[in-house]
Scaffold this motif. Structure first.
Motif, PDB file in Angstrom:
ATOM      1  N   ILE A   1      43.814  31.025  26.642  1.00  0.00           N
ATOM      2  CA  ILE A   1      43.878  32.266  25.863  1.00  0.00           C
ATOM      3  C   ILE A   1      42.526  32.562  25.217  1.00  0.00           C
ATOM      4  CG2 ILE A   1      44.876  33.244  23.743  1.00  0.00           C
ATOM      5  CD1 ILE A   1      47.550  31.989  24.613  1.00  0.00           C
ATOM      6  N   ALA A   2      41.901  31.540  24.640  1.00  0.00           N
ATOM      7  CA  ALA A   2      40.588  31.744  24.012  1.00  0.00           C
ATOM      8  C   ALA A   2      39.548  32.159  25.051  1.00  0.00           C
ATOM      9  CB  ALA A   2      40.152  30.466  23.304  1.00  0.00           C
ATOM     10  N   ASP A   3      39.550  31.509  26.202  1.00  0.00           N
ATOM     11  CA  ASP A   3      38.579  31.846  27.252  1.00  0.00           C
ATOM     12  C   ASP A   3      38.763  33.275  27.727  1.00  0.00           C
ATOM     13  OD1 ASP A   3      37.311  29.415  27.235  1.00  0.00           O
ATOM     14  OD2 ASP A   3      38.391  28.579  28.943  1.00  0.00           O
TER      15      ASP A   3
ATOM     16  N   GLN B   1      49.832  38.425  29.537  1.00  0.00           N
ATOM     17  CA  GLN B   1      50.575  38.529  30.801  1.00  0.00           C
ATOM     18  C   GLN B   1      49.656  38.967  31.934  1.00  0.00           C
ATOM     19  OE1 GLN B   1      53.666  41.539  30.937  1.00  0.00           O
ATOM     20  NE2 GLN B   1      54.797  40.440  32.533  1.00  0.00           N
ATOM     21  N   ARG B   2      48.812  39.958  31.680  1.00  0.00           N
ATOM     22  CA  ARG B   2      47.914  40.446  32.719  1.00  0.00           C
ATOM     23  C   ARG B   2      46.862  39.410  33.087  1.00  0.00           C
ATOM     24  NH1 ARG B   2      49.433  44.748  35.598  1.00  0.00           N
ATOM     25  NH2 ARG B   2      47.244  45.256  36.006  1.00  0.00           N
ATOM     26  N   ALA B   3      46.563  38.491  32.164  1.00  0.00           N
ATOM     27  CA  ALA B   3      45.599  37.416  32.455  1.00  0.00           C
ATOM     28  C   ALA B   3      46.238  36.290  33.261  1.00  0.00           C
ATOM     29  CB  ALA B   3      45.024  36.861  31.158  1.00  0.00           C
ATOM     30  N   GLY B   4      47.551  36.370  33.453  1.00  0.00           N
ATOM     31  CA  GLY B   4      48.233  35.362  34.265  1.00  0.00           C
ATOM     32  C   GLY B   4      48.406  34.031  33.580  1.00  0.00           C
ATOM     33  N   ILE B   5      48.383  34.011  32.254  1.00  0.00           N
ATOM     34  CA  ILE B   5      48.410  32.741  31.528  1.00  0.00           C
ATOM     35  C   ILE B   5      49.840  32.227  31.397  1.00  0.00           C
ATOM     36  CG2 ILE B   5      47.874  31.612  29.328  1.00  0.00           C
ATOM     37  CD1 ILE B   5      45.576  33.658  29.032  1.00  0.00           C
ATOM     38  N   VAL B   6      50.001  30.956  31.723  1.00  0.00           N
ATOM     39  CA  VAL B   6      51.298  30.273  31.621  1.00  0.00           C
ATOM     40  C   VAL B   6      51.099  28.972  30.855  1.00  0.00           C
ATOM     41  CG1 VAL B   6      52.069  31.246  33.823  1.00  0.00           C
ATOM     42  CG2 VAL B   6      50.971  28.997  33.774  1.00  0.00           C
ATOM     43  N   GLY B   7      52.201  28.310  30.543  1.00  0.00           N
ATOM     44  CA  GLY B   7      52.114  27.014  29.891  1.00  0.00           C
ATOM     45  C   GLY B   7      51.412  26.014  30.802  1.00  0.00           C
TER      46      GLY B   7
ATOM     47  N   MET C   1      37.831  35.968  31.458  1.00  0.00           N
ATOM     48  CA  MET C   1      38.241  35.194  32.636  1.00  0.00           C
ATOM     49  C   MET C   1      39.742  34.952  32.631  1.00  0.00           C
ATOM     50  SD  MET C   1      36.823  31.614  34.234  1.00  0.00           S
ATOM     51  CE  MET C   1      37.803  30.476  33.264  1.00  0.00           C
ATOM     52  N   PRO C   2      40.444  35.478  33.638  1.00  0.00           N
ATOM     53  CA  PRO C   2      41.884  35.205  33.727  1.00  0.00           C
ATOM     54  C   PRO C   2      42.112  33.770  34.185  1.00  0.00           C
ATOM     55  CG  PRO C   2      41.158  36.418  35.641  1.00  0.00           C
ATOM     56  CD  PRO C   2      39.949  36.276  34.747  1.00  0.00           C
ATOM     57  N   LEU C   3      43.361  33.403  34.360  1.00  0.00           N
ATOM     58  CA  LEU C   3      43.684  32.028  34.756  1.00  0.00           C
ATOM     59  C   LEU C   3      43.457  31.881  36.260  1.00  0.00           C
ATOM     60  CD1 LEU C   3      44.644  29.311  33.766  1.00  0.00           C
ATOM     61  CD2 LEU C   3      46.992  30.016  34.202  1.00  0.00           C
TER      62      LEU C   3
ATOM     63  N   GLY D   1      38.157  36.379  40.162  1.00  0.00           N
ATOM     64  CA  GLY D   1      38.733  36.907  38.929  1.00  0.00           C
ATOM     65  C   GLY D   1      39.411  38.250  39.106  1.00  0.00           C
ATOM     66  N   GLN D   2      39.352  38.844  40.294  1.00  0.00           N
ATOM     67  CA  GLN D   2      39.970  40.155  40.534  1.00  0.00           C
ATOM     68  C   GLN D   2      41.477  40.024  40.626  1.00  0.00           C
ATOM     69  OE1 GLN D   2      38.324  42.368  43.884  1.00  0.00           O
ATOM     70  NE2 GLN D   2      40.301  43.362  44.263  1.00  0.00           N
TER      71      GLN D   2
END
Length: 448
Positions: A281-283, A138-144, A289-291, A66-67
């Protein structure tokens, strides 16, 4: 209120499209399971349209699961995080899906680490400004998570003066074989709804809608069971048709509205996100926890033990297939994604990335290339194209390298769904011609 009134037309489909066999029975009833951690992970720096991420770790450095290991390289870019606790062994070219080499961070997992992600205190997302919320995404690395992997924070960045009326959650999953979204809605309906509510409230929308094709009745039932009558969210059962999951087709089916050519859904007050994106996003806001992992459907005639799996990003396709019993001797092709829009895998050493919705293995009977015949002007590709383009003409212009003429026929509106190729009785690989020409136009403006 205009959108809310239009919900009276729920369940309408869209014009054109095709009806490929579902082939979802292999995995539709299989609960999601987690694959064991392996020795080596490869995280490509560019996993989406946009600028690759920039490494913030060094070779030999120890990292925790997760780092942050790479920060966004620009606005249209997302962060990368380590999928495991281990040591950075290399930063350099590694094999990608299509066989090319791309910059990536290789991490060797610590065999003695528990690999448990330590949940963080929930983030007070309601107190965040919309800009801060978007920066977190964005910082969590979330994409479609539907396959395109477009950075989610870009979709959430609404220009000043535009109002979002409805958040549309895409649970259509119209690609044959894939059932990862289906199982996510069945097994985690509360989280899907929580992610939808976060998006709705942060975007100031009045309502949220979840569109699900009617061949997933368990998913529709599970979602509806979690919705209170006063909740501003509706689950819509959609006609089973491909490409129902394409943004503009989904909007047409749900609201009976059309997004004009060249414009985005937000221009008519709608933002579309996949169910997997809503869960990610919810997680993130609930646990920090990022992606770092995603659900992947492994299926097809070449697989002995099909499955829906939680796979850490960076795991090689070879390791995922090994967990499913390996490939049968009859396998001739492995694809990443669905059979309509997925890409052939050139090397099983390529890693699972953020857009990897499925790994499919096909035998000779599915991959045999039938003889190609000349176009007979039957018009079936026109009837199949959901965007009302002229695919056969575009393909002919492309083969003649008449790129400027292709632009006049709106080639850039093509979403490369492959419905034209599916419908063509002459077996012409129409979408492949169009895809190649679009790449040329993007890279060279059609000059070459």
């Amino acid at each position: 209120m205009k959108l809310l009134r239009s919900l009276g037309t729920l369940g309408r489909g869209f014009a054109h499209g095709v009806h490929p066999a579902h082939n979802k029975e292999q995995t539709a009833d299989l609960a999601i399971q987690r694959v064991p951690f392996v020795e080596r992970y490869v995280m490509p720096l560019g996993q989406h349209i946009g600028v690759p991420a920039k490494p913030v770790v060094s070779v030999g450095e120890r990292v925790e699961r997760g780092q942050l290991i790479a920060e966004p390289g620009a606005f249209i870019s997302t962060a990368l995080h380590s999928p495991v606790t281990g040591t950075v062994r290399d930063i350099g070219p590694h094999r990608y899906i299509g066989g090319v080499f791309k910059p990536a961070i290789e991490i060797e997992a610590d065999p003695y680490a528990t690999q448990q992600f330590e949940a963080q205190p929930p983030i007070d997302w309601e107190a965040l400004s919309i800009d801060a919320f978007i920066e977190h995404v964005q910082r969590a690395g979330i994409v479609g998570m539907g396959g395109a992997a477009f950075p989610s924070h870009v979709k959430l960045s609404i220009p000043e003066g535009q109002q979002i009326d409805d958040v549309l959650i895409n649970g259509a999953e119209c690609e044959p074989y894939l059932t990862n979204d289906h199982r996510l809605m069945v097994e985690r309906p509360e989280t899907v709804l929580r992610g939808a509510e976060m998006l709705r409230r942060k975007l100031g929308a009045k309502h949220a809608t979840i569109g699900v094709e009617s061949n997933k009745p368990e998913a529709i039932e599970a979602l509806n069971a979690c919705i209170d009558v006063n909740d501003p969210v509706t689950v819509v059962s959609l006609e089973v048709k491909y490409p129902q999951g394409a943004e503009k087709m989904l909007i047409k089916a749900v609201y009976n509205r059309e997004v004009p050519a060249g414009e985005l859904p937000r221009n008519i007050g709608i933002v579309v996100n996949n169910v997997g994106t809503a869960v990610a996003i919810a997680d993130y806001f609930d646990t920090g926890m990022p992606l770092i992992e995603r659900i992947v459907t492994v299926s097809g005639p070449g697989i002995d033990y099909p499955a829906n799996l939680i796979v850490p990003l960076g795991t090689s396709i070879r390791e995922v297939l090994r967990f499913c019993g390996g490939l049968s001797e009859e396998t001739r092709e492995v694809m990443m994604g669905g059979p309509m829009m997925g890409l052939p895998v050139a090397s099983l050493d390529a890693p699972i990335i953020k857009g990897s919705s499925g790994i499919l293995a096909f035998t000779e009977s599915e991959t045999g290339r039938p003889r190609e015949y000349p176009c007979i002007r039957c018009g079936r590709c026109l009837e199949a194209c959901p965007y009302f383009l002229n695919p056969s003409r575009l393909a002919r212009l492309g083969k003649a390298r008449l790129f400027e003429e292709m632009k006049e026929y709106q080639v850039m509106d093509c979403v490369e769904c492959g419905a034209c190729t599916f419908a063509c009785p002459s077996n012409i690989p129409i979408v492949q011609h169009i895809r190649s020409c679009k790449d040329n136009l993007r890279q060279h403006g059609g000059a070459n």
